[in-house]
Enzyme design. Structure first.
Site, PDB file in Angstrom:
ATOM      1  N   CYS A 155      -5.151   2.448  14.429  1.00 50.66           N
ATOM      2  CA  CYS A 155      -4.840   1.951  13.089  1.00 50.66           C
ATOM      3  C   CYS A 155      -4.340   3.117  12.260  1.00 50.66           C
ATOM      4  O   CYS A 155      -5.055   4.104  12.097  1.00 50.66           O
ATOM      5  CB  CYS A 155      -6.074   1.361  12.413  1.00 50.66           C
ATOM      6  SG  CYS A 155      -7.276   0.607  13.531  1.00 50.66           S
ATOM      7  N   GLU A 199      -3.621  -2.311   2.089  1.00 47.70           N
ATOM      8  CA  GLU A 199      -2.570  -2.185   3.097  1.00 47.70           C
ATOM      9  C   GLU A 199      -1.849  -3.499   3.344  1.00 47.70           C
ATOM     10  O   GLU A 199      -2.436  -4.579   3.296  1.00 47.70           O
ATOM     11  CB  GLU A 199      -3.171  -1.715   4.426  1.00 47.70           C
ATOM     12  CG  GLU A 199      -3.767  -0.333   4.374  1.00 47.70           C
ATOM     13  CD  GLU A 199      -4.220   0.156   5.745  1.00 47.70           C
ATOM     14  OE1 GLU A 199      -4.166   1.367   5.969  1.00 47.70           O
ATOM     15  OE2 GLU A 199      -4.628  -0.675   6.585  1.00 47.70           O
TER      16      GLU A 199
END
Length: 302
Positions: free
Chosen positions: A156, A218
């Site tokens: 990630c 995000e």
């Protein structure tokens, strides 16, 4: 440095190692040493005023004030993570995923700035499966600034504000970034994860605090890949890795929900698990993954 009364105060050179770091950091990034002479009116108890300093990094930009506690905390940050926080420039986007600018990883993960300026940055989450259709998970290292020691999907991170990672067509910029970070974090060679083998399945938008200071906001691209790979995890990034099948993942979820063994999952991974993962996993095994690709919708999840 002089205080309000004009008397000399303790030099940073005689202070703790953390403050010595701050001295070196400020000295190396201020354009004029004379800017260290602070206006009397700006010197408040337990604060480090920086409104008059011209610095390279926006976290020390004009009109900002950093508390001494925050400054010492930043100085104690792991050296590798600190470098990435200030050198990496994330891609700022609006809620429709249009690029609107860029900012340091540091600023993009400060909850105060996220809330005040609604900073939203582009990200990606890789789900890498082996030939048995087992999913590779990683536990983030203890030195990570956000979400240390939590378990999450394979990799990630963020595409950076650079030409190769800004390419919009077929999410090529994001896929280039994913290949780069699989090498950085897990030591997976680029030839083991060709960019054309990533399947972008969808995008999610979420916000999640990590602690009182840091967090995430995000727009996250979800990438699937099935490959046998060689690995050499980077201890600065990853504490542990393991492959899991669906039943093993469900047991991991149960333990996290029950608070057993101190096990925690990253919020973005949990959102993907709860909304998409097992359905997509079924399609992956059946060879029908293309049926669930949806890169037009941005799923706002909480």
């Amino acid at each position: 440095m002089r205080g309000i009364d004009g008397n000399k105060q303790m030099s940073l050179t005689t202070a703790s190692p953390s403050l010595q770091f701050l001295r070196r950091f400020i000295a190396s990034h201020i354009t004029s040493p004379s800017s260290l002479r602070l206006p009397k009116s700006s010197l408040l108890p337990n604060t480090l005023p920086v409104s008059s300093l011209r610095c390279r990094f926006r976290c020390y930009s004009a009109a900002s004030t950093t508390t001494m506690a925050d400054a010492v905390s930043d100085a104690n940050m792991d050296a590798v993570q600190r470098r990435l926080m200030f050198e990496d420039e994330c891609i700022l986007v609006d809620e429709n995923d249009h690029v609107v600018g860029h900012d340091t990883k540091y600023n993009c993960h400060l909850m105060e700035k996220i809330e005040a300026e609604n900073l939203l940055h582009r990200a990606f989450s890789v789900f890498l499966f082996n030939s048995k259709y087992e999913l590779l998970l990683q536990q983030r290292s203890a030195t990570k600034v956000t979400f240390p020691l939590v378990w999450t999907n394979t990799c990630c991170s963020h595409p950076l504000y650079r030409e190769s990672e800004l390419i919009e067509e077929n999410a090529l910029g994001v896929r280039n970034a994913a290949q780069r970070k699989l090498l950085d974090e897990l030591g997976i060679p680029a030839e083991d994860v060709p960019v054309d083998q990533f399947t972008p399945l969808g995008r999610i938008l979420y916000k999640a605090p990590s602690d009182g200071k840091w967090g995430e906001h995000e727009l996250d691209y979800l990438l699937f890949m099935v490959r046998e790979v060689n690995m050499k995890p980077n201890p600065d990034e990853v504490a542990e890795v393991k492959y899991v099948n669906r039943e093993q993942l469900k047991e991991l979820l149960r333990k996290a929900d029950a608070g057993e063994e101190g096990l925690k999952l990253s919020p973005w991974f949990r959102l993907v698990v709860d909304n998409f993962l097992f359905k997509w996993w079924d399609h992956l095994e059946k060879g029908t993954l293309k049926e669930v690709i949806d890169m037009k919708t941005i799923h706002k999840l909480t």
